[in-house]
Design an enzyme around this catalytic site. Sequence first.
Site, PDB file in Angstrom:
ATOM      1  N   ASN A 257      38.488  23.542 101.445  1.00 49.03           N
ATOM      2  CA  ASN A 257      37.761  24.140 102.515  1.00 49.03           C
ATOM      3  C   ASN A 257      38.787  24.686 103.469  1.00 49.03           C
ATOM      4  O   ASN A 257      40.050  24.722 103.195  1.00 49.03           O
ATOM      5  CB  ASN A 257      36.938  23.009 103.406  1.00 49.03           C
ATOM      6  CG  ASN A 257      37.726  21.963 103.941  1.00 49.03           C
ATOM      7  OD1 ASN A 257      38.883  21.981 104.650  1.00 49.03           O
ATOM      8  ND2 ASN A 257      37.615  20.776 103.265  1.00 49.03           N
ATOM      9  N   ASP A 325      33.541  16.674 100.614  1.00 47.73           N
ATOM     10  CA  ASP A 325      32.218  15.565 100.462  1.00 47.73           C
ATOM     11  C   ASP A 325      32.110  15.139  98.945  1.00 47.73           C
ATOM     12  O   ASP A 325      31.605  14.237  98.741  1.00 47.73           O
ATOM     13  CB  ASP A 325      31.163  15.878 101.149  1.00 47.73           C
ATOM     14  CG  ASP A 325      31.100  15.996 102.647  1.00 47.73           C
ATOM     15  OD1 ASP A 325      31.863  15.366 103.207  1.00 47.73           O
ATOM     16  OD2 ASP A 325      30.696  17.291 103.248  1.00 47.73           O
ATOM     17  N   LYS A 334      42.265  23.540  80.953  1.00 50.89           N
ATOM     18  CA  LYS A 334      41.675  24.615  81.554  1.00 50.89           C
ATOM     19  C   LYS A 334      40.178  25.182  81.188  1.00 50.89           C
ATOM     20  O   LYS A 334      40.384  25.403  79.719  1.00 50.89           O
ATOM     21  CB  LYS A 334      42.778  25.901  81.497  1.00 50.89           C
ATOM     22  CG  LYS A 334      42.499  26.999  82.608  1.00 50.89           C
ATOM     23  CD  LYS A 334      43.215  28.107  82.592  1.00 50.89           C
ATOM     24  CE  LYS A 334      42.698  29.319  83.291  1.00 50.89           C
ATOM     25  NZ  LYS A 334      43.533  30.608  82.665  1.00 50.89           N
ATOM     26  N   ASP A 353      33.548   8.050 101.896  1.00 49.68           N
ATOM     27  CA  ASP A 353      33.702   8.404 103.315  1.00 49.68           C
ATOM     28  C   ASP A 353      34.786   7.761 103.809  1.00 49.68           C
ATOM     29  O   ASP A 353      34.417   6.185 104.184  1.00 49.68           O
ATOM     30  CB  ASP A 353      32.254   8.457 103.917  1.00 49.68           C
ATOM     31  CG  ASP A 353      32.226   8.943 105.335  1.00 49.68           C
ATOM     32  OD1 ASP A 353      33.410   8.909 106.058  1.00 49.68           O
ATOM     33  OD2 ASP A 353      31.258   9.891 105.517  1.00 49.68           O
ATOM     34  N   ILE A 354      35.833   8.315 103.992  1.00 52.03           N
ATOM     35  CA  ILE A 354      37.013   7.527 104.647  1.00 52.03           C
ATOM     36  C   ILE A 354      36.811   6.970 105.884  1.00 52.03           C
ATOM     37  O   ILE A 354      37.129   5.708 106.311  1.00 52.03           O
ATOM     38  CB  ILE A 354      38.295   8.594 104.594  1.00 52.03           C
ATOM     39  CG1 ILE A 354      38.585   8.979 103.315  1.00 52.03           C
ATOM     40  CG2 ILE A 354      39.438   7.775 105.317  1.00 52.03           C
ATOM     41  CD1 ILE A 354      39.538  10.171 102.957  1.00 52.03           C
ATOM     42  N   PHE A 372      35.892  13.342 113.604  1.00 57.24           N
ATOM     43  CA  PHE A 372      35.744  14.522 114.002  1.00 57.24           C
ATOM     44  C   PHE A 372      34.391  14.938 113.525  1.00 57.24           C
ATOM     45  O   PHE A 372      33.897  14.622 112.436  1.00 57.24           O
ATOM     46  CB  PHE A 372      36.892  15.465 113.416  1.00 57.24           C
ATOM     47  CG  PHE A 372      38.061  15.535 114.561  1.00 57.24           C
ATOM     48  CD1 PHE A 372      38.941  14.480 114.815  1.00 57.24           C
ATOM     49  CD2 PHE A 372      38.041  16.964 115.361  1.00 57.24           C
ATOM     50  CE1 PHE A 372      39.715  14.490 115.819  1.00 57.24           C
ATOM     51  CE2 PHE A 372      39.266  16.939 116.161  1.00 57.24           C
ATOM     52  CZ  PHE A 372      40.157  15.780 116.421  1.00 57.24           C
ATOM     53  N   LYS A 386      26.529  11.160 113.655  1.00 60.11           N
ATOM     54  CA  LYS A 386      27.720  10.852 112.758  1.00 60.11           C
ATOM     55  C   LYS A 386      28.230   9.523 113.415  1.00 60.11           C
ATOM     56  O   LYS A 386      28.611   8.790 112.588  1.00 60.11           O
ATOM     57  CB  LYS A 386      28.743  12.023 112.952  1.00 60.11           C
ATOM     58  CG  LYS A 386      28.859  12.687 111.505  1.00 60.11           C
ATOM     59  CD  LYS A 386      29.529  13.885 111.648  1.00 60.11           C
ATOM     60  CE  LYS A 386      28.779  14.946 110.750  1.00 60.11           C
ATOM     61  NZ  LYS A 386      29.398  16.335 110.659  1.00 60.11           N
ATOM     62  N   LYS A 390      28.281   6.458 110.950  1.00 58.79           N
ATOM     63  CA  LYS A 390      29.639   6.010 110.216  1.00 58.79           C
ATOM     64  C   LYS A 390      30.167   4.825 111.016  1.00 58.79           C
ATOM     65  O   LYS A 390      31.024   4.045 110.660  1.00 58.79           O
ATOM     66  CB  LYS A 390      30.631   7.001 110.541  1.00 58.79           C
ATOM     67  CG  LYS A 390      30.155   8.288 109.918  1.00 58.79           C
ATOM     68  CD  LYS A 390      31.199   9.590 109.169  1.00 58.79           C
ATOM     69  CE  LYS A 390      30.592  10.563 108.653  1.00 58.79           C
ATOM     70  NZ  LYS A 390      31.696  11.360 107.991  1.00 58.79           N
TER      71      LYS A 390
HETATM   72  N1  CTP Z   1      34.942  12.191 106.744  1.00 56.13           N
HETATM   73  C1  CTP Z   1      35.818  11.464 105.875  1.00 56.13           C
HETATM   74  N2  CTP Z   1      35.348  11.295 104.547  1.00 56.13           N
HETATM   75  C2  CTP Z   1      34.392  12.194 104.010  1.00 56.13           C
HETATM   76  C3  CTP Z   1      33.744  12.918 104.904  1.00 56.13           C
HETATM   77  C4  CTP Z   1      34.146  12.990 106.205  1.00 56.13           C
HETATM   78  O1  CTP Z   1      36.815  10.671 106.499  1.00 56.13           O
HETATM   79  N3  CTP Z   1      34.263  12.007 102.687  1.00 56.13           N
HETATM   80  C5  CTP Z   1      35.351  12.220 108.115  1.00 56.13           C
HETATM   81  C6  CTP Z   1      36.041  13.516 108.739  1.00 56.13           C
HETATM   82  O2  CTP Z   1      37.502  13.244 108.585  1.00 56.13           O
HETATM   83  C7  CTP Z   1      35.708  13.513 110.024  1.00 56.13           C
HETATM   84  C8  CTP Z   1      33.956  12.983 109.897  1.00 56.13           C
HETATM   85  O3  CTP Z   1      34.048  12.312 108.845  1.00 56.13           O
HETATM   86  O4  CTP Z   1      36.274  12.650 110.853  1.00 56.13           O
HETATM   87  C9  CTP Z   1      33.119  13.929 109.832  1.00 56.13           C
HETATM   88  O5  CTP Z   1      33.058  14.841 108.804  1.00 56.13           O
HETATM   89  P1  CTP Z   1      32.225  16.181 108.561  1.00 56.13           P
HETATM   90  O6  CTP Z   1      32.788  16.845 107.450  1.00 56.13           O
HETATM   91  O7  CTP Z   1      31.817  16.772 109.896  1.00 56.13           O
HETATM   92  O8  CTP Z   1      30.983  15.151 108.271  1.00 56.13           O
HETATM   93  P2  CTP Z   1      30.240  14.671 107.064  1.00 56.13           P
HETATM   94  O9  CTP Z   1      30.223  13.070 106.966  1.00 56.13           O
HETATM   95  O10 CTP Z   1      31.025  15.282 105.603  1.00 56.13           O
HETATM   96  O11 CTP Z   1      28.789  14.974 107.217  1.00 56.13           O
HETATM   97  P3  CTP Z   1      28.224  16.653 107.044  1.00 56.13           P
HETATM   98  O12 CTP Z   1      29.295  17.314 106.149  1.00 56.13           O
HETATM   99  O13 CTP Z   1      26.863  16.533 106.316  1.00 56.13           O
HETATM  100  O14 CTP Z   1      28.159  17.376 108.271  1.00 56.13           O
END
Ligand code: CTP
Length: 454
Positions: A257, A325, A334, A353-354, A372, A386, A390
């Site tokens: 990303n 995600d 390859k 999800d960390i 964030f 969120k 979380k």
């Molecule tokens: N995050 C994480 N691990 C993941 C996805 C997200 O630790 N696999 C953490 C990001 O570092 C951030 C927060 O979760 O602090 C929110 O990330 P975001 O991408 O906005 O949220 P998602 O949980 O991925 O939800 P969505 O993409 O559906 O908005």
Amino acid sequence: MRRKAFWPQREKEYSNRSNLQRSRGVASPSSAQSLSGKRLLLIVGGGVAAYKALDLVRRLRERGARVRVVMTEAAKRFVTPLSFVGLSGERVHDDLFSPTDEQEMGHIQLSRDADLVVVAPATAHLVARIAHGLADDLATTLLLATDKRALLAPAMNLRMWLHPATQRNVATLRADGVSFVGPEEGEMACGEFGPGRMSEPLDIVAAIEAALASETRLPLPDGLGEARLDGALTGRRVVVTSGPTQEPIDPVRYISNRSSGKQGHAIAAAAARAGAQVTLVSGPVALADPAGVDVRHVETAREMLAAVEQALPADIFVGAAAVADWRVETAPDKIKKSATGRSPELVLRENPDILATIAQRAQGRPRLVVGFAAETRDVIGHARAKLDRKRCDLIVANDVSVSSGVFGGDRNEVHLVSGSTIESWPRLDKSEVATRLVARLAERLQRAELGETP
Ligand code: CTP
């Protein structure tokens, strides 16, 4: 005799409150010097709760603080300046245009010559005037001229407190770096019940002690340099994730990303400047490692999680990374365009999800877990969802729609969303957002450790 009768009563109050007060680090009468050498400017607003400000002065003086009192005109209708003179041992200031005051000590000097400015009681009208930057009496002029933080103890009727205008003013002040203690729920002087009662003097003392334990100087306005963090996190451990993750498709391709890592890296740098021992777990970015920070470089979400878990225990975890995600079921070789004659399909698997994993650790959960939320619409609504989903303590929400210019840019406009509050900050340099955030986290950590809602 009278004195004897008085003290047992006070002892009882202390023993009733002892658990709360111990957990909030409030000194007992015998260990009275917790505010020794501290200079407080106490602004007393015009409300019934002004009588409690008298007791507040006494409590502060017991703890060794020097208290200068400023009264609004309305305050003088509830209590007399003479009572404050007696309790503070100092003359009371109330006149913006007093020639003698200006000669002895100008109001600018009065606003600077304090470690903290306390407003108790902060009435709805006073809160509104401060929020709008009015300077129509000595109290509001001092609040506008000060370079020190302010702590407000609101006191008002519950409907006045809950009125959207007051709530807007409170949100504005919070965004400006003003702290609040209370109001508490309870029966009010007007007979109604609800939030609006000024906190008790000992609770205000605890909030003052907590505020003084962190940086008390206001960050300089944009463009005038950075706020000082003055060792606010000395002895603390902080783990920060930053940047994107890269999820391989095959040995040469990946999905990722647009995250630049600028905000996460700035937070790690600010935490290190605040005296913390910092581990930064960074995805692939084009940034130099921040000075004084232990940096672990990773590529995938799973590597990031493993590196974070290895870096624990910590007092604060900040998940600023834009973690992918999904990962791809990786091809060992390859993928050749010619292999099947049609476009290949990517099979996606959800990544761990960390943030949620760290926030929901049964053991060794960092005291503060901060996430964030990068959103392109309904920023606050998604951030709240969120936060709940979380189970972290704070979400720093921002708008990352292309028009916002946040991804890859140097500036950020964030909202701090916690269980009970939303603080919206103006558009600032990412380094300034980081400095302010770290100062806020140091305060919250302190409050959490004192047993208060962070
Ligand atoms: N995050 C994480 N691990 C993941 C996805 C997200 O630790 N696999 C953490 C990001 O570092 C951030 C927060 O979760 O602090 C929110 O990330 P975001 O991408 O906005 O949220 P998602 O949980 O991925 O939800 P969505 O993409 O559906 O908005």
